[in-house]
Write an enzyme that holds these catalytic residues in place. Structure first.
Site, short mmCIF file in Angstrom:
data_model
loop_
_atom_site.label_atom_id
_atom_site.label_comp_id
_atom_site.label_asym_id
_atom_site.label_seq_id
_atom_site.Cartn_x
_atom_site.Cartn_y
_atom_site.Cartn_z
N ALA A 10 0.83 -1.22 0.00
CA ALA A 10 0.00 0.00 0.00
C ALA A 10 0.85 1.26 0.00
O ALA A 10 0.47 2.27 0.58
CB ALA A 10 -0.92 -0.01 1.22
N GLY A 12 2.23 2.85 -2.88
CA GLY A 12 2.27 3.64 -4.11
C GLY A 12 1.49 4.95 -4.00
O GLY A 12 0.47 5.03 -3.31
N ARG A 16 -1.37 8.26 -11.58
CA ARG A 16 -2.36 8.29 -12.65
C ARG A 16 -3.77 8.61 -12.14
O ARG A 16 -4.67 8.91 -12.92
CB ARG A 16 -2.37 6.94 -13.39
CG ARG A 16 -1.23 6.81 -14.40
CD ARG A 16 -1.30 5.49 -15.13
NE ARG A 16 -0.79 4.39 -14.34
CZ ARG A 16 -0.86 3.10 -14.68
NH1 ARG A 16 -1.47 2.76 -15.81
NH2 ARG A 16 -0.36 2.16 -13.90
N GLY A 78 10.16 -0.81 -6.35
CA GLY A 78 9.65 -2.05 -6.90
C GLY A 78 8.94 -2.92 -5.86
O GLY A 78 9.06 -2.70 -4.66
N THR A 79 8.23 -3.91 -6.38
CA THR A 79 7.39 -4.76 -5.51
C THR A 79 8.22 -5.65 -4.60
O THR A 79 7.85 -5.88 -3.45
CB THR A 79 6.45 -5.61 -6.37
OG1 THR A 79 7.19 -6.25 -7.41
CG2 THR A 79 5.36 -4.75 -7.00
N ASN A 170 -0.86 -13.04 -14.83
CA ASN A 170 -0.42 -12.87 -13.46
C ASN A 170 -1.19 -11.70 -12.83
O ASN A 170 -1.16 -10.59 -13.35
CB ASN A 170 1.08 -12.60 -13.44
CG ASN A 170 1.60 -12.28 -12.04
OD1 ASN A 170 0.98 -12.63 -11.04
ND2 ASN A 170 2.75 -11.63 -11.98
N ASN A 377 -49.10 17.52 16.95
CA ASN A 377 -49.38 17.92 15.57
C ASN A 377 -48.73 19.28 15.31
O ASN A 377 -49.04 20.26 15.99
CB ASN A 377 -50.87 18.03 15.31
CG ASN A 377 -51.16 18.31 13.85
OD1 ASN A 377 -51.23 17.40 13.02
ND2 ASN A 377 -51.32 19.59 13.51
N TYR A 387 -32.10 30.03 16.72
CA TYR A 387 -30.79 30.67 16.62
C TYR A 387 -30.93 32.18 16.68
O TYR A 387 -31.69 32.78 15.91
CB TYR A 387 -30.15 30.24 15.29
CG TYR A 387 -28.74 30.71 15.05
CD1 TYR A 387 -27.77 30.59 16.04
CD2 TYR A 387 -28.37 31.25 13.83
CE1 TYR A 387 -26.47 30.99 15.81
CE2 TYR A 387 -27.07 31.67 13.58
CZ TYR A 387 -26.11 31.54 14.58
OH TYR A 387 -24.82 31.95 14.35
N ALA A 423 -53.01 29.41 14.96
CA ALA A 423 -52.36 29.65 13.68
C ALA A 423 -51.88 31.09 13.58
O ALA A 423 -52.53 32.02 14.05
CB ALA A 423 -53.32 29.34 12.54
#
Length: 459
Positions: A10, A12, A16, A78-79, A170, A377, A387, A423
């Site tokens: 992990a 790399g 790209r 490299g790996t 591979n 309700n 706020y 209301a």
């Protein structure tokens, strides 16, 4: 029992990808690709998992935490060089080591388990995970001998015409006899055009030393895809999304259009729930049985009970009970708790609030920083004014209260049990239980006003 170890590559950068985010941290179905790999490896019963990190090491460590031990590859050479960084953790141990790339999020524990079992059955010192590619261009080809073992791995650029016809490739995942792996790594050189140390050279070294190199073919090429750019990332997302949807459907979930449904790898959904197109389910969301989700809904890190319906709505980081109806076009913001049998209707926003059983806010309301009791309700246009430009304040509405349309409740304020708010009222003081609060200007009718107004205009 042969001990098992894992090395996850992990380190790399992933140039790209053209991204500030390190490659292995790019998410696939909501989870970083390296996390997918580690989660699958953790099912193999390994004694140690070593993550080889480089670019973005601290961010990768933060993501994986104590699931792994870590080895740092300061320079990407490299790996084989990457695996060599794990030597202080593994080189003197007996057992089998599986090496897998952190950018292969689709690989499954079942395939890796089969690879390990094949390795032991074959008596191999190294085993390559292979796959059949429709278009093997660019991949190393697997050349087998008459015993079915690996004769050699030929890179595409070095392959002759006959070898280029081979479709078995591979994948970059291997398992090794652990001691032989680290012995062979000391013999790998960088005498190549790139000046790097390649793990495929270990295969040649083990074979030259008389070890059997075997191969196990993955059941699907899709599992082995490595992510190097955004195109491959999108393809992995598509494959993973399809895999997740299929598993949910096998478990009894109806997904109307899997191609237009996006479900996190960590989500849990109960049977007989129906998911409609355009729905996005993210994070560790849990959805109960017999629910209806969507169309076009976004659910993130929510816990949703049974028989609940959420249509054309957004809900994040909240708890939603049984037999709840939400939407269309509602927004449940984080830290809200919606109890059973609640109705949250169209264009209602709920933020950091609780709703008691059976309460309703059916239209065009904002309920923020509120404690709403049972059987309340909330009429159309109800607003908790929470706020003052500096601080947030709480509103408490007790059981059975009735809030009329277009009411402003100026927090902090409490509406008592069974109270009514007329209301159009603006309420600034607490309302006692079973009282009626009226906070609006008295109506005045101006007789013959229009006639007088028009007469003035004519003159």
């Amino acid at each position: 029992m042969v001990k098992r170890y894992a090395v996850i590559l992990a380190a790399g950068q992933g140039t790209r990808m053209k991204s500030k985010l390190y490659k292995v941290l790019h998410p696939v179905c909501g989870k970083p690709m390296v996390q997918h790999v580690v989660d699958q490896v953790s099912k193999l019963g390994v004694e140690k998992t070593i993550a080889v990190v480089g670019f973005g090491a601290e961010q990768v460590k933060e993501q994986l935490g104590a699931q792994c031990e870590y080895a740092l590859q300061e320079k990407q050479l490299g790996t084989a060089h990457a695996v060599m960084q794990a030597a202080p953790h593994l080189q003197n141990l007996e057992g089998i080591t599986i090496v897998v790339c952190g950018d292969t999020p689709l690989i499954t524990a079942e395939t890796m388990e089969a690879l390990l079992e094949h390795h032991m059955t074959a008596g191999a010192k190294a085993t390559v995970l292979t796959a059949i590619a429709d278009d093997p261009t660019g991949y190393g080809r697997i050349v087998r001998n008459s015993d079915g073992h690996v004769e050699k791995i030929v890179e595409h650029k070095d392959a002759n015409e006959q070898e280029r016809e081979i479709r078995e490739i591979n994948t970059g995942t291997y398992c090794f006899d652990n001691r032989m792996l680290f012995q062979a790594l000391t013999k790998v050189t960088n005498n190549n055009a790139q000046g790097e140390y390649y793990l495929t050279d270990v295969i040649e070294i083990i074979k030259a030393d008389g070890g059997i190199v075997s191969a196990y073919q993955a059941p699907s090429f899709d599992e082995t895809i490595g992510i190097n750019d955004r195109i491959a990332l999108a393809e992995a997302e598509r494959i993973m999304r399809d895999r997740i949807c299929r598993q949910h459907m096998k478990n009894g979930v109806t997904i109307i259009d899997p191609a237009c449904t996006y479900i996190s790898a960590e989500a849990t959904i109960g049977r007989d729930t129906v998911i409609y197109p355009g729905t996005v389910i993210e994070g560790k969301t849990v959805i109960g049985e017999d629910c209806t989700i969507g169309p076009h809904s976004e659910i993130k890190n929510c816990h949703i009970g049974h028989r609940t319906s959420i249509r054309h709505s957004v809900a994040h980081d909240s708890e939603i009970g049984d037999d709840v109806t939400i939407g269309p076009f509602a927004h449940i913001r984080p830290l809200s708790k919606i109890d059973d049998e609640v109705r949250i209707g169209n264009f209602v926003e709920v933020k950091k609030s609780t709703f008691g059983k059976g309460s309703k806010a059916s239209h065009l309301s904002y309920i923020g920083d509120a404690e709403v009791g049972a059987d309340v309700n909330l009429g159309c246009g109800s607003i908790t004014v929470n706020y003052d430009g500096v601080h947030k304040y709480r509103t408490k509405i007790e059981d059975g209260a009735f809030i009329g349309c277009n009411a402003n409740l100026i927090a902090p304020v409490t509406i008592g049990q069974g109270a009514y708010v007329a209301a159009g009222s603006t309420v600034t003081d607490d309302v006692p239980g079973r009282a009626l609060a009226i906070g609006r200007a008295r109506q005045v009718n101006k007789e013959n006003y229009v006639d007088r107004l028009r007469g003035k205009k004519k003159s």
